[in-house]
Design a protein around this motif. Structure first.
Motif, PDB file in Angstrom:
ATOM      1  N   ASN A  93      11.548  -8.015   1.303  1.00  0.00           N
ATOM      2  CA  ASN A  93      11.825  -7.341   2.600  1.00  0.00           C
ATOM      3  C   ASN A  93      11.671  -6.169   2.914  1.00  0.00           C
ATOM      4  N   LEU A  94      11.866  -5.225   1.950  1.00  0.00           N
ATOM      5  CA  LEU A  94      11.302  -3.857   1.846  1.00  0.00           C
ATOM      6  C   LEU A  94       9.884  -3.817   2.078  1.00  0.00           C
ATOM      7  N   TRP A  95       9.248  -4.727   1.537  1.00  0.00           N
ATOM      8  CA  TRP A  95       7.690  -4.585   1.557  1.00  0.00           C
ATOM      9  C   TRP A  95       7.085  -5.032   3.051  1.00  0.00           C
ATOM     10  N   ASP A  96       7.902  -6.141   3.479  1.00  0.00           N
ATOM     11  CA  ASP A  96       7.312  -6.634   4.976  1.00  0.00           C
ATOM     12  C   ASP A  96       7.606  -5.748   5.967  1.00  0.00           C
ATOM     13  N   LEU A  97       8.892  -4.902   6.015  1.00  0.00           N
ATOM     14  CA  LEU A  97       9.511  -4.377   6.883  1.00  0.00           C
ATOM     15  C   LEU A  97       8.969  -2.775   6.933  1.00  0.00           C
ATOM     16  N   VAL A  98       8.747  -2.263   5.782  1.00  0.00           N
ATOM     17  CA  VAL A  98       8.437  -0.841   5.527  1.00  0.00           C
ATOM     18  C   VAL A  98       7.234  -0.509   4.937  1.00  0.00           C
ATOM     19  N   VAL A  99       7.017  -1.181   3.802  1.00  0.00           N
ATOM     20  CA  VAL A  99       5.931  -0.797   2.942  1.00  0.00           C
ATOM     21  C   VAL A  99       4.494  -1.090   3.216  1.00  0.00           C
ATOM     22  N   HIS A 100       4.473  -2.485   3.497  1.00  0.00           N
ATOM     23  CA  HIS A 100       3.333  -3.284   3.947  1.00  0.00           C
ATOM     24  C   HIS A 100       2.753  -2.415   5.040  1.00  0.00           C
ATOM     25  N   PRO A 101       3.322  -1.975   6.289  1.00  0.00           N
ATOM     26  CA  PRO A 101       2.436  -1.313   7.458  1.00  0.00           C
ATOM     27  C   PRO A 101       2.161   0.179   6.725  1.00  0.00           C
ATOM     28  N   ILE A 102       2.799   0.936   6.003  1.00  0.00           N
ATOM     29  CA  ILE A 102       2.211   1.955   5.503  1.00  0.00           C
ATOM     30  C   ILE A 102       0.936   1.648   4.431  1.00  0.00           C
ATOM     31  N   VAL A 103       0.891   0.815   3.666  1.00  0.00           N
ATOM     32  CA  VAL A 103      -0.375   0.432   3.060  1.00  0.00           C
ATOM     33  C   VAL A 103      -1.158   0.042   3.870  1.00  0.00           C
ATOM     34  N   HIS A 104      -1.214  -0.785   4.758  1.00  0.00           N
ATOM     35  CA  HIS A 104      -2.139  -0.877   5.673  1.00  0.00           C
ATOM     36  C   HIS A 104      -2.920   0.086   6.244  1.00  0.00           C
ATOM     37  N   GLU A 105      -1.871   1.074   6.793  1.00  0.00           N
ATOM     38  CA  GLU A 105      -2.625   2.404   7.180  1.00  0.00           C
ATOM     39  C   GLU A 105      -3.330   3.205   6.131  1.00  0.00           C
ATOM     40  N   LEU A 106      -2.712   3.252   5.064  1.00  0.00           N
ATOM     41  CA  LEU A 106      -3.574   3.845   4.000  1.00  0.00           C
ATOM     42  C   LEU A 106      -4.820   3.288   3.844  1.00  0.00           C
ATOM     43  N   LYS A 107      -4.984   1.960   3.944  1.00  0.00           N
ATOM     44  CA  LYS A 107      -6.245   1.343   3.784  1.00  0.00           C
ATOM     45  C   LYS A 107      -6.917   1.758   4.805  1.00  0.00           C
ATOM     46  N   LYS A 108      -6.598   1.531   5.964  1.00  0.00           N
ATOM     47  CA  LYS A 108      -7.524   1.950   7.206  1.00  0.00           C
ATOM     48  C   LYS A 108      -7.993   3.426   7.223  1.00  0.00           C
ATOM     49  N   ILE A 109      -7.339   4.501   6.530  1.00  0.00           N
ATOM     50  CA  ILE A 109      -7.760   5.996   6.400  1.00  0.00           C
ATOM     51  C   ILE A 109      -8.420   6.147   5.046  1.00  0.00           C
ATOM     52  N   HIS A 110      -8.655   4.862   4.295  1.00  0.00           N
ATOM     53  CA  HIS A 110      -9.683   4.908   3.212  1.00  0.00           C
ATOM     54  C   HIS A 110      -8.955   5.595   1.987  1.00  0.00           C
ATOM     55  N   VAL A 111      -7.774   5.479   1.918  1.00  0.00           N
ATOM     56  CA  VAL A 111      -7.113   5.872   0.648  1.00  0.00           C
ATOM     57  C   VAL A 111      -7.096   4.740  -0.514  1.00  0.00           C
ATOM     58  N   THR A 112      -7.950   4.949  -1.524  1.00  0.00           N
ATOM     59  CA  THR A 112      -8.393   3.936  -2.267  1.00  0.00           C
ATOM     60  C   THR A 112      -7.428   3.492  -3.204  1.00  0.00           C
ATOM     61  N   SER A 113      -7.483   2.093  -3.957  1.00  0.00           N
ATOM     62  CA  SER A 113      -6.478   1.807  -4.775  1.00  0.00           C
ATOM     63  C   SER A 113      -6.509   2.513  -5.824  1.00  0.00           C
ATOM     64  N   GLY A 114      -5.421   2.766  -6.578  1.00  0.00           N
ATOM     65  CA  GLY A 114      -5.453   3.535  -7.883  1.00  0.00           C
ATOM     66  C   GLY A 114      -5.163   5.026  -7.571  1.00  0.00           C
ATOM     67  N   SER A 115      -5.433   5.507  -6.386  1.00  0.00           N
ATOM     68  CA  SER A 115      -5.064   7.060  -5.934  1.00  0.00           C
ATOM     69  C   SER A 115      -3.336   7.109  -6.104  1.00  0.00           C
ATOM     70  N   ARG A 116      -3.005   8.300  -6.421  1.00  0.00           N
ATOM     71  CA  ARG A 116      -1.747   8.911  -6.372  1.00  0.00           C
ATOM     72  C   ARG A 116      -1.378   9.157  -5.064  1.00  0.00           C
TER      73      ARG A 116
END
Length: 881
Positions: free
Chosen positions: A603-626
């Protein structure tokens, strides 16, 4: 004596007719009389008290804080000249109590009220049964206890005040000139008990007492208007509870009669105007007659005219006028009424002394009104409220009292302010407001430790101001940590008064610094351009929850903040998730528990964290970053780092990014600066363990602590100097000394989060607990890294979530740049697996604590899941650089 006598009669004339020149003359006469009674004169104490009384009157009329402070100082000097055994000692006790009580009512410092009660109790002891002044002492103590009840709601205070008022009235039988005043006092306290607990008998008795007092003040009596007002108030209370129109009509009639007895120039006219306005406004709200509303506005405006700038009650009149103007806008939609109402709200927020509790409350009212009508002044209202809260907090004489203040204030203020800015498409302003309103206590303590080298180098003035600030900061730091439980009240009062003066002096010097070229924003809330530096080593994601909206803001070093709305979750949903985690993690390890945790993390992922991760990927914050998470409000108690879909082939946050936390952006910036100022050297490593706190009991024993210390020391590279503190050696004092002498520490023991007093949260040592308050005032020399293998070291206070007051935050504030803490209870056996995996990963990187988060991340991925259940892995979090 002639000067004093004339001062008394002129002062009496002022009391009847309100001519300012009379009061000025009375003060001048009292000062002249005092000059003729120098130190050593047998009547000096009398003239000290006389001047204190007229200055107190002047403060009550015109609100100059200096008058009240001087009155208190004079009364203290008078008391010194009337030591125990002096026939007038009790009179001086009462005089001092009265002025200190006045200061409490204006500025809200709890220590003032405690002292006023203590002084009144001492005076009552000197007025035993049979003493002619016993009734006065009973009445004074009742008044102070009643004030305490109004502030803190303890039923025992109200019951004692009523009992004391009853006893005072018994000593003033029919025919006594003071009986009417005591009838009124008793009526007030009994009426309050009715408002609190709803016993109709109390209200009936209060009305009966007020009617009896009015009979004793027939037409022509100088205090008849006061009795009319008091009876009107209790009758109005009866209307509020039972809705009888006749009661409201009688209250209005009584208030009109009181106003007739308070013509122009009468000192109580503004109060009568205010009272009549309230009852007439109520009639409008009940029956909708426009004439009543217009009259209420006119009356409130007339009262305001009689309360010019500086008057202690001006802000109340501004607030009342704003309320009536809002009602007229609601009814008739004249935008000029709305604008004028909000303007009066703004003035009410700034009309009285900076740092006062009423000022903060009025600014909150402005916030509420601006939000309700979606007015352009909303953001300004939030800024003003946050500034008022900050100014009031610094006036509190200890961090414990500041924390109590923040509990009683609006814990959602900063979150709501940020939401307001985001709804107006100003994410940079949202970040600024959150930073201003969160971590207030930590920020104030950090300000007192601000380096002043640059100011010293400006010019001679800068050097002098820097020296002054260093001296005041040092004293304020000591003052903030000095007020402990168990101290004598008189000692606490002296410290509180000293702290108040230091806070005012600090304010003055800071204002002077801001006049120096290049220092205009010295210690002001940081701008977004400054806060953006928190993202120097990776994005910082602020996650905010308010009743208006839930949002995330991604802060990047090289671009504008990115707003990520979270429309599918509410503040209530977040609270429910938090409660679920707290309850599930208290259960024993079983499959049902695992299922519930996984479901909550999804639930925490679907409602909160996934939208943030989606945006991080859009602005090219690469996997493995801090990345750094900066949760606010209820989000602070959730394991955001562990959120994930937990479905085969899908990655969660911990699989995608190396995640750390920071309580505020400023804290992260400050840690990085400390890191840059003190380059990494070979650390001095210490392990501190306590398996049998307080001498030990079967229930509290931690049998694996010593094995954990052996494990950590066994993994340590041979080149690193180390020391061990455990068992009987691990005392409170020894632990503090070890923290002072070592840059790296591993602490394994019981940790306790104190929900009632967050600064009493502690590590349990052999003799007594090592508290959070002791740690933050320890002045640790070269702190670098801390691993807190103890329960509840990174879980904050639910009542003040934005303060993030826990043991890990205290270690961070003390200068530790990198801290591993725990959110919930940790199984001490399982902790060994986590500790071992972490240090192995850490030492692979040459003990570079900047890679602590990466090491923790690696440890989480490599520890066998069958050995360490999910609920034990998600409790470890990394805070800092």
């Amino acid at each position: 004596m002639s000067l004093a006598n004339l001062a008394t009669t002129v002062s009496t004339q002022f009391g009847r007719f309100g001519n300012r020149a009379d009061l000025d003359e009375a003060i001048e006469l009292d000062r002249a009389a005092l000059v003729l009674c120098p130190p050593g004169h047998p009547n000096r104490s009398t003239f000290l008290n006389n001047l204190a009384s007229t200055l107190d009157t002047q403060f009550k009329q015109f609100g100059n804080r200096a008058d009240l402070d001087e009155a208190i100082e004079l009364n203290r000097a008078g008391l010194v000249l009337r030591p125990p055994g002096h026939p007038d000692h009790s009179t001086s006790l009462i005089n001092l109590a009265n002025t200190i009580s006045t200061r409490f009512k204006q500025f809200g410092n709890r220590v003032d009220l405690d002292e006023a009660i203590e002084l009144n109790r001492a005076a009552l002891v000197l007025h035993p049964p049979g003493h002619p002044n016993r009734s006065t002492s009973l009445n004074n103590l009742a008044s102070a206890l009643y004030t305490q009840f109004e502030q803190y709601g303890n039923r025992a205070d109200l019951d004692e005040a009523i009992e004391l008022n009853h006893a005072a009235l018994v000593l003033r039988p029919p025919g006594h000139p003071d009986q009417s005043a005591l009838l009124i006092n008793l009526a007030n306290t009994i009426s309050t008990r009715f408002k609190q607990f709803g016993n109709r008998v109390d209200l009936d008795e209060a009305i009966k007492l007020d009617r009896a007092a009015l009979v004793l003040r027939p037409p022509g009596h100088p205090n008849r208007s006061t009795s009319l007002n008091n009876l009107a108030s209790t009758i109005y209370t009866q209307f509020e509870h039972f809705g009888n129109r006749a009661d409201l009509d009688e209250a209005i009639e009584l208030n009109r009669a009181a106003l007739m007895l308070c013509p122009s120039g009468h000192p109580e006219r503004s109060m009568s105007l205010n009272n009549l306005a309230l009852t007439v406004f109520t009639r409008f709200k009940q029956f909708g007659n426009r004439v009543n509303l217009d009259e209420a506005i006119e009356l409130n405006h007339a009262a305001l005219v009689l309360r010019p700038p500086g008057h202690p009650n001006r802000s109340g009149s501004l607030y009342n006028l704003a309320l009536t103007l809002f009602s007229r806008f609601d009814q008739f939609h004249d935008s000029s009424d709305l604008d004028m109402a909000l303007q009066h709200h703004e003035l009410a927020s700034t009309a009285i002394n900076c740092g006062s509790w009423p000022q903060f409350q009025y600014s909150l009212a402005w916030v509420g009104a601006a939000e309700k009508f979606d007015h352009d002044s909303a953001l300004k209202a939030y800024r003003t409220s946050l500034s008022n809260l900050d100014r009031h907090a610094i006036s509190r004489s200890s961090v414990v009292l500041r924390h109590e203040l923040l509990k009683s204030a609006s814990s959602s203020l900063a979150a709501n302010a940020a939401s307001c800015a985001l709804r107006r498409h100003e994410p940079d302003t949202a970040v600024e407001l959150l930073e201003q309103g969160r971590g207030v206590i930590w920020t104030q303590m950090a300000n007192l430790r601000t380096p002043l080298e640059h100011l010293c180098r400006v010019n001679v003035l800068g050097e002098r101001l820097a020296t002054n600030l260093q001296q005041i900061s040092s004293q304020l730091n000591r003052s903030s940590g000095s007020m402990q439980q168990g101290k004598e009240s008189s000692s606490c009062d002296a410290e509180a008064q000293h702290h108040q003066h230091l806070a005012e002096e600090w304010d003055s010097v800071v204002s002077q610094v801001r006049q120096v070229e290049g220092f205009s924003r010295f210690l002001l809330p940081p701008l977004y351009s400054n806060l953006q530096q928190a993202a120097a080593e990776g994005p910082v994601i602020v996650i905010n929850a308010s009743k208006y909206s839930c949002d995330a803001i991604i802060i990047l070093l090289d671009r504008s903040p990115c707003h990520v709305p979270l429309p599918n979750i509410t503040l209530g949903d977040i609270s429910e998730l938090s409660s679920t985690f707290a309850s599930v993690l208290k259960e024993s390890h079983n499959q049902t528990q695992q299922t519930q945790i996984v479901s909550s993390l999804r639930n925490l992922w679907d409602l909160v964290v996934h939208p943030i991760v989606h945006e991080l990927k859009k602005i090219h914050v690469t996997s493995g970053s801090r990345i750094w998470l900066c949760p606010t409000s209820t989000f602070t108690s959730l394991p955001l780092h562990a959120a994930g879909p937990y479905r085969k082939g899908e990655q969660g946050l911990s699989d995608l990014y190396i995640t750390s936390y920071t309580p505020t952006l400023s804290a992260l910036i400050r840690m990085r600066k400390n890191k840059a100022d003190s380059p990494l050297t070979i650390p001095k490593f210490a392990v501190i363990g306590q398996s049998t706190p307080g001498g030990g009991s079967v229930e509290s024993k931690l049998p694996s602590v010593n094995a954990e210390l052996d494990l950590v020391l066994g993994l340590l590279p041979p080149s690193v100097p180390s020391s061990r503190l455990s068992d009987t050696q691990a005392t409170n004092h020894a632990a503090l000394s070890t923290l002072h002498e070592h840059s790296w520490v591993h602490i394994a023991c019981h940790g306790q989060q104190n929900p009632a007093q967050a600064f009493d949260s502690c590590f349990l040592m052999h003799d007594k607990p090592l508290s959070l308050l002791e740690i933050i005032h320890a002045d640790i020399s070269h702190p670098e890294f801390a691993f807190l293998s103890a329960c509840h070291t990174a879980v904050g206070d639910k009542e003040t979530p934005d303060e993030v007051i826990h043991l890990a935050a205290g270690m961070q504030f003390s200068g530790f740049k990198s801290v591993i803490g725990t959110m919930w209870a940790v199984d001490d056996e399982i902790a060994h697996y986590m500790v071992s995996a972490f240090y192995k990963a850490m030492f692979e990187h040459g003990m570079d604590y900047t890679k602590a988060a990466a090491s923790l991340h690696k440890a989480m991925q490599t520890v066998p899941k069958k050995i360490v259940p999910l609920e034990q892995r998600i409790v470890f979090i990394h805070i800092g650089a």
